[in-house]
Design a protein around this motif. Sequence first.
Motif, PDB file in Angstrom:
ATOM      1  N   ASP A   6      55.675  42.692  39.461  1.00 58.62           N
ATOM      2  CA  ASP A   6      54.460  42.077  40.003  1.00 58.62           C
ATOM      3  C   ASP A   6      53.632  43.052  40.840  1.00 58.62           C
ATOM      4  N   ARG A   7      53.989  44.325  40.831  1.00 53.05           N
ATOM      5  CA  ARG A   7      53.174  45.332  41.523  1.00 53.05           C
ATOM      6  C   ARG A   7      53.355  46.679  40.847  1.00 53.05           C
ATOM      7  N   VAL A  50      42.082  39.074  31.722  1.00 52.22           N
ATOM      8  CA  VAL A  50      43.160  38.114  31.984  1.00 52.22           C
ATOM      9  C   VAL A  50      43.558  37.426  30.687  1.00 52.22           C
ATOM     10  N   THR A  56      53.664  39.184  33.274  1.00 48.39           N
ATOM     11  CA  THR A  56      54.229  40.260  34.077  1.00 48.39           C
ATOM     12  C   THR A  56      53.424  41.529  33.868  1.00 48.39           C
ATOM     13  N   LEU A  57      53.571  42.461  34.805  1.00 51.19           N
ATOM     14  CA  LEU A  57      52.914  43.768  34.710  1.00 51.19           C
ATOM     15  C   LEU A  57      53.877  44.835  34.214  1.00 51.19           C
ATOM     16  N   VAL A  91      46.099  41.574  31.510  1.00 53.50           N
ATOM     17  CA  VAL A  91      46.867  41.379  32.741  1.00 53.50           C
ATOM     18  C   VAL A  91      47.115  39.896  32.926  1.00 53.50           C
ATOM     19  N   THR A  95      45.992  38.344  38.876  1.00 51.90           N
ATOM     20  CA  THR A  95      46.159  39.757  39.220  1.00 51.90           C
ATOM     21  C   THR A  95      45.069  40.197  40.194  1.00 51.90           C
ATOM     22  N   LEU A 154      47.809  47.236  41.046  1.00 45.99           N
ATOM     23  CA  LEU A 154      47.735  45.872  40.531  1.00 45.99           C
ATOM     24  C   LEU A 154      48.843  45.050  41.172  1.00 45.99           C
ATOM     25  N   GLU A 155      48.451  43.932  41.776  1.00 45.41           N
ATOM     26  CA  GLU A 155      49.415  43.015  42.375  1.00 45.41           C
ATOM     27  C   GLU A 155      49.243  41.642  41.732  1.00 45.41           C
ATOM     28  N   LEU A 156      50.342  41.056  41.335  1.00 45.53           N
ATOM     29  CA  LEU A 156      50.316  39.728  40.732  1.00 45.53           C
ATOM     30  C   LEU A 156      50.628  38.679  41.793  1.00 45.53           C
TER      31      LEU A 156
END
Length: 478
Positions: A6-7, A50, A56-57, A91, A95, A154-156
């Motif tokens: 997630d990051r 999106v 997930t990343l 993504v 995100t 990138l942060e989810l």
Amino acid sequence: MTTFVDRVELHVAAGNGGHGCASVHREKFKPLGGPDGGNGGRGGDVTLVVDQSVTTLLEYHHGPHRKATNGKPGEGGNRSGKDGQDLVLVVPDGTVVLDKQGNVLADLVGHGTTFVAAQGGRGGLGNAALASARRKAPGFALLGEPGDMRDLVLELKTVADVALVGYPSAGKSSLISVLSAAKPKIADYPFTTLVPNLGVVTAGSTVYTVADVPGLIPGASQGRGLGLEFLRHVERCSVLVHVLDTATLESDRDPVSDLDIIEEELAQYGGLGNRPRVVVLNKIDVPDGKDLAEMVRPDLESRGYRVFEVSAVARTGLKELSFALAELVAQARAARPQEESTRIVIRPKAVDDAGFTVTREADEMYRVRGEKPERWVRQTDFNNDEAVGYLADRLNRLGVEDELLKAGARAGDGVAIGPEENAVVFDWEPTMMSGAEMLGRRGEDHRMEAPRPAAQRRKDRQAERDEAEREFDDFDPF
């Protein structure tokens, strides 16, 4: 093997623009057919989009370097180069895009939301596009601009309506498994849940999503356990549900103290104080758990909490809980501001905005900053005298020379165009003429001018002979 990320740090590079072409049309019986160099193609963009099917990343954890293709250079015969292909990176919903300093650049929520992470460079103009009435035969073309290069984070942040929070092994995974069709891992040891789980719940006419966040422990907001890593997934939730274990085997724990500790961690994390709370006393199917729930319920209700006694194993009290959560979710949705229709905002430049700035630095150095001057420098081929002269003309028309004079610049002073780490530096000479200009105005070719009438040609030849005779008469060898 890691399946949920997630990051990530993402390094993106857009495509460079293709160079323009300097070409002259050649054809039998037409030796000077004019310039026909084509323009370079645009470099490809890097765009984040999106896609709700992505959760997930992980893909960018394994491949953090992404680059779009470059534009093709122009060719003779007025053939423009092909544009570079855009690179589209999908993504998950929710995100957040940040720069290296932590500034939020975009918050991508909603299927199909896009963000141009890096913009491709412009293609350079060919000499056919640079030709004009005064400049009929340009012997140069403009270079393509480099594409953007950016380092992003990138942060989810999970997009859900309800978040289940609580100690490890409080029964959150069991609860989401019976409220929805989600199938999280369930076991009788702490930290069974290592990643957030999402489930969809239907209560009457309301459909909402529930997130099961990994267990929190004291110090979670400072990074202890898994709390800090996953507390960001609580930020978007409209309702927080405290799942309290009424049948814990640890003697130093009880539901009220667990609630106080989790609330303290949420307060330390910040930004969650205005979310409505619901308390769920879980595991009442255990005899001691039922007794403890009845004992602490009055205390919790006196604090203003809505309390529900449930058992995920026996599936009791779930209907009342799901409808109560649906009511809170509906209220939160109704309280959100309505999305406004798209508005076009026009921000005209100030009347005294020259488009560039000139600042004096140490050691008689002057720095020119501005979008146009810096872009023109990137487009110039400094190996071509005519191209350098064209750049000087453009800067002069923009008013750079006048501003340098006003700032106190003198002949021989250093002038830098661009930022300190990537600037073009030269010694300034006011009204300096380049070699191409000494031979004539840049880009002019008298051979391409319209033929003069015979009478005019005879008149011009006679004037040249008269001038030569005067120069001979004035010549005195002694």
